[in-house]
Design an enzyme around this catalytic site. Structure first.
Site, PDB file in Angstrom:
ATOM      1  N   GLU A   1       0.844  -1.191   0.000  1.00 42.96           N
ATOM      2  CA  GLU A   1       0.000   0.000   0.000  1.00 42.96           C
ATOM      3  C   GLU A   1       0.882   1.245   0.000  1.00 42.96           C
ATOM      4  OE1 GLU A   1      -2.268  -0.325   3.564  1.00 42.96           O
ATOM      5  OE2 GLU A   1      -3.591  -1.901   2.804  1.00 42.96           O
TER       6      GLU A   1
ATOM      7  N   HIS B   1      -5.453   2.540   6.342  1.00 43.48           N
ATOM      8  CA  HIS B   1      -4.563   2.218   7.441  1.00 43.48           C
ATOM      9  C   HIS B   1      -3.769   3.434   7.890  1.00 43.48           C
ATOM     10  CE1 HIS B   1      -4.628  -2.156   5.883  1.00 43.48           C
ATOM     11  NE2 HIS B   1      -5.452  -2.036   6.899  1.00 43.48           N
TER      12      HIS B   1
END
Length: 303
Positions: A214, A256
């Protein structure tokens, strides 16, 4: 073989009497993993799905010689739980708790380093070894076989959900998993991609590794340097999500806590470039993982 967990894992679950931990315990036992003890202060004498509960980790160690802990406790108690596990000789600790104060995370990671303890997480879905039917955490839920089948491909993922999805892609490609690890979505974690590549390099039953990444952090860049310097010599196939984030305002957090771009740090394009330069197979579309994995492993077996 696999990494981190296997037939020698003697598992204790800290916080076992909580609702989430009780569910995880049930799914873990149904998978065939042996959970020897649980710990919740003040609950000694109870049991959770047949697992005896103790007041302290010390009692669990004395009674069952546990060496691996799954921590499922509220954020305010996570540091104390890690400290107690380390103080009693636990060497592998999986911390599922999210929203732990950063200072507490810094302290627990420092303690782990001082005592040569391996922490997975925090904020992790856990890890699974399908060859030995051992899992720690909510990974796989109540039906791990749907995505995780025995094999020789290591899986590393920042995202909990994509740990399962990526392992399923490995299955669709006709292969299985040696160990699949959700490293956690926070910026501060105990075991990075680079750390796991080092372990997978030493595992003879892991023939290749697939990673799901990510935006944010320098984990992929660190892994690229490790590969480039010869630390990992097996095929590495990587997908990096979130290229759209480079068009968004700097400092925006995407899901996140660790998925944050700051300046040139954490950009998916930069991660991809570094990994390609190091020799990894970086795919632009997620579904390309299947074809590339088939091609890479076929070429490896032909040698």
């Amino acid at each position: 073989m696999a990494i981190l967990i296997g037939q020698d894992s003697r598992i204790v679950i800290q916080g076992i009497t909580g609702r989430e931990a009780s569910m995880v315990t049930q799914h873990t036992l149904q998978y065939g993993t042996k959970v020897l003890a649980g710990v919740t202060p003040g609950k000694k004498g109870q049991d959770v799905h047949g697992v005896p509960v103790y007041n302290t980790v010390r009692e669990a160690v004395e009674a069952h010689q546990v060496n691996t802990s799954l921590i499922v406790v509220p954020p305010a108690f996570a540091l104390d739980a890690v400290r107690e596990a380390i103080d009693n000789g636990i060497k592998v600790i999986v911390v599922t708790t999210e929203n732990i104060p950063q200072l507490d995370t810094v302290k627990m990671l420092h303690l782990a380093k001082l005592h040569d303890v391996r922490i997975i997480g925090p904020n992790t879905v856990g890890l699974i070894n399908p060859n030995d039917r051992v899992k720690l955490g909510s990974i796989g839920g109540d039906n791990p076989e749907r995505c995780f089948v025995p094999g020789h491909v290591g899986v590393i993922s920042r995202s909990g959900g994509m740990t399962a999805e990526t392992s399923w892609m490995v299955k669709r490609a006709g292969f299985g998993v040696s160990t699949s690890v959700g490293i956690g979505g926070d910026a501060l974690i105990g075991t990075t991609i680079r750390d796991l590549l080092e372990l997978f390099e030493l595992d003879p039953d892991t023939h290749a590794v697939v990673t799901f990444s990510e935006p944010g952090t320098m984990f992929e860049e660190q892994a690229a340097d490790f590969v480039k310097n010869g630390g990992f010599t097996k095929p590495l196939i990587s997908y990096i999500a979130g290229r759209f984030t480079e068009q968004m305002p700097e400092g925006t957090i995407f899901g996140h806590a660790g998925a944050l771009i700051s300046g040139s740090v954490g950009r998916p394009s930069g991660k991809a470039a570094r990994l390609r330069e190091a020799g990894a197979h970086v795919v632009d579309r997620y579904d390309e993982l299947i074809e590339v994995l088939q091609h890479v492993l076929a070429a490896k077996e032909a040698k």
